[in-house]
Design a protein around this motif. Structure first.
Motif, PDB file in Angstrom:
ATOM      1  N   TYR C  29      27.491  47.460   3.835  1.00  0.00           N
ATOM      2  CA  TYR C  29      27.672  46.904   5.171  1.00  0.00           C
ATOM      3  C   TYR C  29      27.074  45.508   5.254  1.00  0.00           C
ATOM      4  CZ  TYR C  29      28.377  46.605  10.112  1.00  0.00           C
ATOM      5  OH  TYR C  29      28.830  46.210  11.333  1.00  0.00           O
ATOM      6  N   GLY C  33      30.213  43.882   5.782  1.00  0.00           N
ATOM      7  CA  GLY C  33      30.422  44.261   7.177  1.00  0.00           C
ATOM      8  C   GLY C  33      31.398  45.405   7.291  1.00  0.00           C
ATOM      9  N   ILE C  35      32.138  49.717   6.772  1.00  0.00           N
ATOM     10  CA  ILE C  35      31.571  51.055   6.600  1.00  0.00           C
ATOM     11  C   ILE C  35      32.316  51.726   5.460  1.00  0.00           C
ATOM     12  CG2 ILE C  35      31.203  53.292   7.662  1.00  0.00           C
ATOM     13  CD1 ILE C  35      31.121  51.880  10.361  1.00  0.00           C
ATOM     14  N   ARG C  99      39.852  44.964  11.011  1.00  0.00           N
ATOM     15  CA  ARG C  99      38.731  45.828  10.644  1.00  0.00           C
ATOM     16  C   ARG C  99      39.140  47.265  10.396  1.00  0.00           C
ATOM     17  NH1 ARG C  99      33.842  43.637  11.881  1.00  0.00           N
ATOM     18  NH2 ARG C  99      32.834  45.643  11.640  1.00  0.00           N
ATOM     19  N   LEU C 100      40.117  47.745  11.145  1.00  0.00           N
ATOM     20  CA  LEU C 100      40.431  49.168  11.052  1.00  0.00           C
ATOM     21  C   LEU C 100      41.146  49.507   9.753  1.00  0.00           C
ATOM     22  CD1 LEU C 100      41.385  50.115  14.680  1.00  0.00           C
ATOM     23  CD2 LEU C 100      39.196  50.174  13.519  1.00  0.00           C
ATOM     24  N   ILE C 242      21.662  49.064  10.455  1.00  0.00           N
ATOM     25  CA  ILE C 242      22.557  48.968   9.304  1.00  0.00           C
ATOM     26  C   ILE C 242      22.573  47.546   8.767  1.00  0.00           C
ATOM     27  CG2 ILE C 242      24.698  48.551  10.583  1.00  0.00           C
ATOM     28  CD1 ILE C 242      25.821  50.747   8.504  1.00  0.00           C
ATOM     29  N   LEU C 291      23.214  54.423  18.906  1.00  0.00           N
ATOM     30  CA  LEU C 291      24.266  53.436  19.146  1.00  0.00           C
ATOM     31  C   LEU C 291      24.339  53.054  20.615  1.00  0.00           C
ATOM     32  CD1 LEU C 291      27.108  54.543  16.760  1.00  0.00           C
ATOM     33  CD2 LEU C 291      25.640  52.546  16.610  1.00  0.00           C
ATOM     34  N   VAL C 292      23.992  53.990  21.489  1.00  0.00           N
ATOM     35  CA  VAL C 292      24.076  53.681  22.907  1.00  0.00           C
ATOM     36  C   VAL C 292      22.859  52.875  23.370  1.00  0.00           C
ATOM     37  CG1 VAL C 292      24.049  54.676  25.211  1.00  0.00           C
ATOM     38  CG2 VAL C 292      25.581  55.597  23.486  1.00  0.00           C
ATOM     39  N   PHE C 293      21.677  53.290  22.924  1.00  0.00           N
ATOM     40  CA  PHE C 293      20.483  52.660  23.480  1.00  0.00           C
ATOM     41  C   PHE C 293      19.941  51.515  22.635  1.00  0.00           C
ATOM     42  CE2 PHE C 293      20.384  56.949  25.337  1.00  0.00           C
ATOM     43  CZ  PHE C 293      20.496  56.568  26.657  1.00  0.00           C
ATOM     44  N   PRO C 295      21.742  49.716  19.611  1.00  0.00           N
ATOM     45  CA  PRO C 295      22.772  49.612  18.576  1.00  0.00           C
ATOM     46  C   PRO C 295      22.303  48.864  17.338  1.00  0.00           C
ATOM     47  CG  PRO C 295      23.539  48.725  20.677  1.00  0.00           C
ATOM     48  CD  PRO C 295      22.129  49.125  20.880  1.00  0.00           C
ATOM     49  N   LEU C 303      23.203  43.416  16.956  1.00  0.00           N
ATOM     50  CA  LEU C 303      24.517  43.494  16.321  1.00  0.00           C
ATOM     51  C   LEU C 303      25.643  43.478  17.357  1.00  0.00           C
ATOM     52  CD1 LEU C 303      24.730  46.090  13.438  1.00  0.00           C
ATOM     53  CD2 LEU C 303      25.532  43.753  13.476  1.00  0.00           C
ATOM     54  N   GLU C 305      28.597  42.783  19.878  1.00  0.00           N
ATOM     55  CA  GLU C 305      29.820  42.072  19.518  1.00  0.00           C
ATOM     56  C   GLU C 305      29.675  40.588  19.804  1.00  0.00           C
ATOM     57  OE1 GLU C 305      31.114  44.584  22.930  1.00  0.00           O
ATOM     58  OE2 GLU C 305      29.155  44.009  22.208  1.00  0.00           O
ATOM     59  N   ARG C 306      30.215  39.825  18.894  1.00  0.00           N
ATOM     60  CA  ARG C 306      30.096  38.375  19.023  1.00  0.00           C
ATOM     61  C   ARG C 306      30.937  37.868  20.194  1.00  0.00           C
ATOM     62  NH1 ARG C 306      31.536  38.376  13.042  1.00  0.00           N
ATOM     63  NH2 ARG C 306      31.490  40.556  13.598  1.00  0.00           N
ATOM     64  N   ALA C 307      30.404  36.880  20.861  1.00  0.00           N
ATOM     65  CA  ALA C 307      31.131  36.329  22.016  1.00  0.00           C
ATOM     66  C   ALA C 307      32.276  35.453  21.552  1.00  0.00           C
ATOM     67  CB  ALA C 307      30.188  35.521  22.892  1.00  0.00           C
TER      68      ALA C 307
END
Lengths: 372, 256, 307
Positions: C29, C33, C35, C99-100, C242, C291-293, C295, C303, C305-307
């Motif tokens: 990663y 970047g 998984i 990415r997917l 990660i 991941l929620v509290f 990430p 990490l 998401e980039r603006a």
């Protein structure tokens, strides 16, 4: 005369004619299958319809809104267990005092409730996780799917909700207008066995799902989803409330999953956690991806291919090996999974937009080739 | 018309320990073209992102059209009437030009799931009106290619114009442009200038960041200069051009 | 209190394995970047290879203490080759795709590996041969056996070794450079493709060792063991942050402890409503909660998401 014909058969008419022909072919499908391949195959086609519904539901989430969901089968499970609990003697066994005969609610009452419950689960899962980036979302939804499965497997003690790994059996068959679909019916001199009846029920639901999908796709909501898929920040700058719309996509997809789950429970008469493993989620995802993400016909094709492929393999691989080597060397189940895996890789490498991408996607691929 | 449309009071923005903006106050009047200039890294885009809701200001307040905003939610500001373009074009690349503009109509249309499924009269009328408006806008900004062309297949200049059409589709009171002339040649810049003047004449207020000083000077009613996150000058283009602080900032920046 | 110590020991053993596998996820990663969803299956292949080699060698009369390292080396070599191949076939052609796409090929690779393993080794559980007299030791009322001690010590040694490689060698320097900025590293003369291949091979070698450890600890191995293990190790990598090597180690140990303490006490906590069969749920709840509290994980940088 030919000129008149030509003018009658303008593009729109031709499409309509094609559609009518297709419809007739589909209506005759169970009879043709029955006559050519045998009754077992009609049942297989019925299951394929369920998979198509699931794939179309997931297509809303993955294809339109671009959210990769690896735990989609959980919503299918929610729907299936809803009907299994309320439409079988299970509650009578678990709580003889409260429900001496079980609940035995009508399928048509459970269906909307199950859809709503599945949609609710979709929102519940989506609300905390939707701000995650694509691949993270995939892993979290995968975790959610596994959590649901573990609970299904273990919620038989101390309070018996799900009957654990044994699953719930003797679920009431679906009846339409008082006629149980688990019976053979005579309509105008034509004999309709149970699998045919279920076929027409599933066909009706599939058409409904197709209708809903295509209406959504071409609406303000569908465009907003695609905007989010393409560029979330630009979408929000256009006044789109990305959080709510992503939740809506999740909920809609989950509802489709819940509906096909209830149909599944009524059709099979039996549910157990085994039917809702991660592999099933992956399978539905494969249908969407291989068929063509975001393209309804592509997804239907993907669903049909992948649902029928294992059966074709089952009926060809074993006899073939018997003939060649005199014994079964490779078991068809693992061979089919192996082929799935290979197909996923190959399609992603060589046809990333799927076997039958939408026209726009196709154009985009062509233009990419030109650009190269 | 003289009432300020947008008012910033003491806006500050920190990233970690870094101050990108310090105590910036300015106001933009309805109907004017307002320019924001400054050397690279002066905080122009940061200010822009605060105004359009992408960032939440660390301090200060900002009001738009008489409403106070504390939020970092771009969709609320778009709904309130601020539309933007992006420095590095952010179109919906795999959708058609028409669809891009139609998405801009999102904030001004209502149809929900019910409308989508049943296509009732209100939805059909709304959809038809949206398409008509979108086509008008595409013609207005001067996209000559068919409207079904995918956004990513348009030329660079047309992509910039499409972004403006998409922003106009939200029926903004304030159109915020982040370096609209970047990468354009002289002819393209000239026609962009004409387009912006025409947009202003329809009553839309324009705010723009630009490096092309000639464009700014010929177009803007007022200009603010940012340096190191602070506003160092503001006024009519001619005044600003002769401001010693501004000259120092630019020369200082260039000699780096 | 004895239960508590016992669960701590179990947690540390399990956690060491998670940490080794998590390192594989986090290295890939950090650099790509991406998984590497198939990593869990590499662990499984490692365990199966090692076990097959071990059984064969012992069958030929090779002394266990020689057979063990030889089969471990064989498994490591096999897994390195596998990791190299996976990257070449399934990831490299898609390096600039959405990415997917690589995530989906990764799922494909997992399915292929799992089913190949099932064809080769069958559906049954394979028992780990008894090599040494596995003695148990009593520590403050809890029990720890030789294998567990070896696991913990080996894992710690490997982590230290990896840190040394990444921070002391020129290869490690190249890896960090590629992680920081692939393009710039390339301009500076770093062979990016080679660095990526080596990263996959390093991670796969660790996975092979982890696979052997798991099967030695539980005494068995089978074709399906990689999936859940991989998922948990991924959780550990996310928990630690990660892309961050120290984070993966910390996350692995922590997750092991959380799981074993959770399984030990969930019955008491819920008044017997939920039992230790829910052990596997903890990892997923931890994953979702992190991941929620947070990430970025415990040690990671932001990490979002980039603006």
């Amino acid at each position: 005369m030919p000129n008149v014909l030509k003018s009658i058969l303008t593009h729109g008419h031709r499409q309509r004619l094609l559609f009518c022909l297709l419809l007739v072919a589909v209506l005759l499908l169970p009879f043709a299958t029955d006559a050519l391949l045998g009754r077992g195959w009609v049942r297989i086609v019925d299951f394929a319809m369920l998979y198509i519904m699931l794939a179309l539901g997931l297509n809303i989430v993955v294809g339109y809104a671009g959210l990769l969901d690896l735990g989609y089968i959980a919503f299918f499970a929610v729907g299936a267990y809803c009907y299994a609990l309320t439409g079988s003697p299970h509650l009578a066994m678990a709580y003889p005092l409260l429900f001496p005969d079980g609940l035995h609610l009508s399928f048509w009452i459970v269906l909307p409730l199950a859809a709503l419950l599945a949609g609710g689960f979709g929102v519940l899962l989506g609300a905390p996780t939707l701000r995650l980036r694509g691949d993270y979302l995939a892993i979290v939804t995968l975790g959610f799917g596994e959590i649901i499965r573990i609970f299904m497997n273990n919620l038989n003690a101390p309070v018996n909700f799900t009957n654990g790994p044994q699953g719930i059996s003797r679920i009431d068959p679906i009846s339409v207008a008082g006629v149980s679909l688990n019976s053979t019916q005579q309509v105008m001199g034509i004999t309709l066995p149970s699998v045919h009846l279920y076929f027409y029920l599933f066909l009706a639901f599939t058409l409904l799902v197709v209708f809903v999908s295509s209406r959504l796709e071409k609406s303000r909501i569908g465009r907003a989803w695609m905007a989010i898929r393409e560029d979330e920040i630009a979408a929000s700058a256009m006044g789109i409330n990305t959080r709510n719309l992503k939740l809506l996509a999740f909920a809609m997809g989950a509802m489709f999953g819940g509906v096909s789950g209830t149909l599944f429970a009524g059709f099979q008469g039996f549910v157990s956690p085994e039917s809702f493993s991660l592999m099933e989620s992956v399978m539905v995802l494969c249908m969407v991806v291989l068929g063509g993400m975001g393209h309804i016909y592509g997804v239907i094709l993907g669903g049909l291919l992948l649902a029928l492929l294992p059966e074709v393999l089952r009926h060809s691989v074993v006899p073939l090996q018997q003939a060649l080597f005199g014994k079964t060397l490779i078991d068809p189940e693992s061979l089919r999974m192996l082929l799935f895996g290979v197909a996923l890789i190959v399609v992603m490498l060589y046809r990333p937009a799927g076997l039958w991408p939408s026209r726009v996607r196709r154009r985009e691929l062509e233009s990419d080739e030109v650009a190269r | 018309m003289n009432e300020p449309l947008l008012t910033l009071t003491g806006i500050g923005k920190q990233f970690g320990g870094l101050s990108a903006l310090t105590d910036v106050s300015l106001h933009i009047n309805a109907g004017e073209i307002y320019g924001l200039i400054g050397p690279n890294g002066a905080g122009k885009t940061t200010l822009f992102n605060v105004v359009t809701g992408l960032y939440q200001a660390s301090s200060g307040e900002f009001s738009f059209n008489g409403r106070l905003f504390q939020t970092g939610a771009p969709h609320l500001l778009a709904q309130a009437g601020i539309a933007r373009t992006f420095q590095n074009i952010r179109l919906f690349a795999n959708l058609t030009a028409l669809e891009n503009v139609l998405i801009g109509r999102h904030a001004r249309t209502r149809a929900g799931v019910f409308g989508a499924l049943f296509k009732n009269r209100a939805t059909r009328d709304e959809e038809r009106a949206s398409v008509v408006r979108a086509r008008q806008l595409l013609d207005y900004v001067g996209i000559s290619k068919p409207h079904q062309t995918l956004a990513k297949n348009l030329s660079y200049g047309e992509q910039r114009r499409l972004e403006i059409a998409r922003a106009l589709a939200t029926e903004p009171l304030l159109l915020a442009l982040d370096e609209p002339a970047a990468g354009m040649n002289a002819t393209e810049t000239e026609s962009l200038k004409a387009l912006l003047q025409d947009i202003r004449s329809t009553g839309v207020t324009v705010m723009l960041i630009e490096h092309d000083v000639k464009l700014i000077m010929g177009l803007c009613d007022r200009v603010a200069v940012l340096d190191y996150g602070r506003k160092i000058a503001e006024g009519a283009p001619d005044e600003v051009r002769n401001n010693p602080g501004v000259i120092a900032a630019y020369i200082g920046a260039e000699s780096e | 209190m004895e239960i508590f110590f016992q669960q701590i020991i179990n947690g540390l053993v399990q956690g060491s394995v998670y940490a080794l596998v998590a390192l594989g996820y986090t290295m890939v990663y950090g650099i790509l970047g991406l998984i590497n969803f198939a990593h869990g299956e590499v662990v499984m292949v490692g365990a199966m290879l090692a076990l097959s080699a071990l059984t064969a060698l012992i069958g030929w009369g090779v002394p266990p203490l020689l057979a063990l390292p030889v089969s471990l080396l064989l498994a490591m070599a096999g897994c390195m080759l596998l990791g190299f191949g996976i990257e070449r076939i399934a990831y490299r052609p898609l390096r600039h795709a959405p990415r997917l796409a690589p995530l989906i090929t990764a799922i494909g690779v997992s399915i292929v590996l799992q089913n190949l393993a099932m064809m080769i080794w069958g559906r049954e559980y394979h028992a780990f041969p008894q090599l040494i007299n596995n003695q148990s030791h009593h520590v403050g009322g809890a029990i720890i056996n030789d294998i567990q001690i070896v696991i913990i010590i080996t894992a710690l040694g490997l982590m230290a070794g990896l840190m040394a490689i990444v921070h002391r060698t020129s290869l490690g320097c190249a890896m960090r450079a590629v992680a920081e900025n692939q393009h710039a590293a390339q301009l500076m003369g770093v062979d990016v493709n080679r660095v990526i291949s080596v990263t996959f091979m390093l991670g796969s070698a660790l996975a092979a060792i982890a696979g052997l450890m798991v099967s030695a600890n539980y005494g068995l191995a089978h074709y399906y063991m990689g999936f859940l293990l991989g998922l948990k190790a991924f959780t550990a990598a996310v928990l630690g942050g990660i892309g961050n090597l120290r984070g993966a180690m910390l996350g692995g140990l922590l997750l092991g402890l959380i799981e074993s303490l959770g399984a030990g006490y969930i019955g008491d906590l819920t008044g017997g409503f939920l039992g230790s069969q829910y052990q596997d749920v903890f990892a997923f709840f931890v994953l979702i909660a992190v991941l929620v509290f947070r990430p970025s994980g415990l040690l990671g940088e932001r990490l979002a998401e980039r603006a």
